[in-house]
Design an enzyme around this catalytic site. Sequence first.
Site, PDB file in Angstrom:
ATOM      1  N   SER A  97      18.544  -0.914  30.951  1.00 32.98           N
ATOM      2  CA  SER A  97      19.631  -0.438  30.098  1.00 32.98           C
ATOM      3  C   SER A  97      20.364  -1.604  29.445  1.00 32.98           C
ATOM      4  O   SER A  97      20.812  -1.506  28.299  1.00 32.98           O
ATOM      5  CB  SER A  97      20.602   0.432  30.898  1.00 32.98           C
TER       6      SER A  97
ATOM      7  N   GLY B 139      23.839  -1.305  34.510  1.00 33.78           N
ATOM      8  CA  GLY B 139      23.949  -2.663  35.000  1.00 33.78           C
ATOM      9  C   GLY B 139      22.606  -3.300  35.291  1.00 33.78           C
ATOM     10  O   GLY B 139      22.538  -4.481  35.605  1.00 33.78           O
ATOM     11  N   GLY B 140      21.520  -2.528  35.176  1.00 32.86           N
ATOM     12  CA  GLY B 140      20.188  -3.054  35.419  1.00 32.86           C
ATOM     13  C   GLY B 140      19.575  -3.667  34.174  1.00 32.86           C
ATOM     14  O   GLY B 140      20.150  -3.645  33.090  1.00 32.86           O
TER      15      GLY B 140
ATOM     16  N   CYS C 117      -5.939  -3.196   1.984  1.00 35.52           N
ATOM     17  CA  CYS C 117      -5.780  -3.229   3.442  1.00 35.52           C
ATOM     18  C   CYS C 117      -7.106  -3.252   4.195  1.00 35.52           C
ATOM     19  O   CYS C 117      -7.739  -4.289   4.333  1.00 35.52           O
ATOM     20  CB  CYS C 117      -4.912  -2.047   3.886  1.00 35.52           C
TER      21      CYS C 117
ATOM     22  N   GLY D  55      23.053   5.251  28.278  1.00 36.46           N
ATOM     23  CA  GLY D  55      23.573   5.137  29.637  1.00 36.46           C
ATOM     24  C   GLY D  55      23.383   3.723  30.134  1.00 36.46           C
ATOM     25  O   GLY D  55      22.296   3.151  30.017  1.00 36.46           O
TER      26      GLY D  55
ATOM     27  N   LYS E 221      -9.236   3.013  -2.469  1.00 37.73           N
ATOM     28  CA  LYS E 221      -9.583   2.391  -1.191  1.00 37.73           C
ATOM     29  C   LYS E 221     -10.927   2.895  -0.697  1.00 37.73           C
ATOM     30  O   LYS E 221     -11.215   4.103  -0.734  1.00 37.73           O
ATOM     31  CB  LYS E 221      -8.477   2.696  -0.169  1.00 37.73           C
TER      32      LYS E 221
ATOM     33  N   GLU F 285       0.835  -1.198   0.000  1.00 36.88           N
ATOM     34  CA  GLU F 285       0.000   0.000   0.000  1.00 36.88           C
ATOM     35  C   GLU F 285       0.877   1.257   0.000  1.00 36.88           C
ATOM     36  O   GLU F 285       1.829   1.374   0.771  1.00 36.88           O
ATOM     37  CB  GLU F 285      -0.899  -0.022   1.239  1.00 36.88           C
TER      38      GLU F 285
ATOM     39  N   ASN G 114      16.070  14.488  41.434  1.00 43.72           N
ATOM     40  CA  ASN G 114      15.948  14.681  39.996  1.00 43.72           C
ATOM     41  C   ASN G 114      17.172  15.367  39.403  1.00 43.72           C
ATOM     42  O   ASN G 114      17.454  15.195  38.210  1.00 43.72           O
ATOM     43  CB  ASN G 114      14.701  15.497  39.686  1.00 43.72           C
TER      44      ASN G 114
ATOM     45  N   THR H  43      16.270   4.446  28.025  1.00 43.08           N
ATOM     46  CA  THR H  43      16.211   3.055  28.482  1.00 43.08           C
ATOM     47  C   THR H  43      15.007   2.756  29.358  1.00 43.08           C
ATOM     48  O   THR H  43      14.942   1.707  29.979  1.00 43.08           O
ATOM     49  CB  THR H  43      17.496   2.709  29.259  1.00 43.08           C
TER      50      THR H  43
END
Length: 584
Positions: free
Chosen positions: A299, A295-296, A151, A292, A113, A46, A375, A399
């Site tokens: 991310s 380690g979690g 469609c 960034g 269409k 389409e 923050n 992330t």
Amino acid sequence: MSRSLRIALAQFDFPVGAVESNTQRIRALIAEARDVHGADLVLFPELAVSGYPPEDLLLRPAFLAACERAIHAIAAACTGITAVVGWPQAAGSVVYNAASVLRDGAVELTYRKRELPNYAVFDERRYFSVDPDGGACTFELKGVTVGLVICEDLWFAEPLAETAALGAELVVVPNASPFESDKTAQRDSLLAQRVQETGVALAYLNVVGGQDELVFDGASVLADGDGGVHPAARAFEDHWLVADFDADCRRFTPVRWPAEDDESRESLAWRAIVRGIRDYCGKNGFDRVWLGLSGGIDSGLVLALAVDALGARNVAAVRLPSRYTSDLSNDLADEQARLLGVRLETVAIEAPFTGFLQALSPLFEGLAPGIAEENLQSRSRGALMMALSNRFGGLLLTTGNKSEYAVGYATIYGDMCGASRRSRTCTRPRCRRCAAGATRSRRPSRNRSSPGHPRPSCARTRPTRTRCRPTRCSTASSCATWTRSNRWPRSSPRALTTPRWSACSGWCASTSGSAGSPRPAPSSRAGPSAASAVTRSPRAGATETKTPPGGGVPAGRQGAAQSPSKGFMRLKKPSSFGQRPLSR
């Protein structure tokens, strides 16, 4: 004498606005379908000429004129084969979502269409019109009557029924249908229903590729006239799909059809995000990305997705430790980068964070530390990541996940900095399932730029906690618990004192010492986390945005009233939370 056709489906990506390059590619593909695959009919998605969705480009007369010139240029090259090509057709001030049948160097007929979607991500009624005089469309090819619908027309019974009433034996259906979970089963069910209603065979072609926030999965499919639905083509990959159609029995015989071999939700979600990252970067002129790395799980998952999309050489990860970051977090980030072969840089946020505190100290004097200070850590990370992106080039990936954004567990100008938030489409449970599946399989990346790299564990078994001050930790699970019940668990302590991990909610409970006194630091090692005094870390680029009862309002909920004696007020959950409307 057997009546048969060889049909070729062009499951390829046609970028929005690239009319000239799309035209050249369509012409080349028509020649390839004729000369290499021996096709009698070639079908394109389409609006292949303009790309889908063209949106406000359709408001430009020059763009519409370029599309009209393109369709005639394509038709001129269409000899020895019949092609069906989608394009936006302008008739004065009215624009139609059209598909033309090209044959013998000319535009033979054009279908417009009839059903224009206007829900979810679709906004076609704003740009296109329905032709009041338009009707069903059929054409003859080697003794076979072929019909054409576009469609959304297939999702309504009338267009296909009218096409079948004109004698169509095979109906081709060009699509531009974005990916969503469980879409394949929904499509198969629809095709089986339409075939049983009409008895016609269906060739369903879907476009593939990422366009801004949308990702199209391809997964084209064939349905025989007796109701049988063939396996879908491999999703998120560009392919020629070739099949022979026997008009006497109205059945297809696949000739070149790479079938999908893994339709699990996690596999499809993974490949959708990978394709989205790759095409978003490529179509916007970026060849590398930054992110960034804390380690979690969040991310780490985005890191693995970026490597699959672009290759390890084109991904740069940065650790951004604070005074509260633990050695464990830094070690996990280092392990994830090493497993995937990604360069890892370390930029501590202590200096800019301290600078902010010093600059604000005259105004903050006498006030207890709170969300503002927390923050500031996230915004320090955001500013540093944007500076690296600006200086060295490359796109910054965020992330966060859908669960965090849904409950306001994010900081504007902080961990929300970035031009692409692909992981925001996955809830935290789905992120964990994707990470678990990738870790179990240990499959190498399919991207040729990074062969043989296993995906990281993403710290799947480690609770996600963010440390933003000595007396506070947080978990996404406690945030989700509060969201479900509109109140904090009873076991969550009301006071913030010397930390002890709470098994229920992750808030800190007092065991000894005065309020606000830091926990004794574990034995530290040299490196960016030497100043760490706790054992859990913030996600890179993230910050604490919730507060305990009586201590403020979560980020994104600042407008909600709060009773000093009753803590948080009850917040009404949106009726659409966690739900998406059906789409084609």
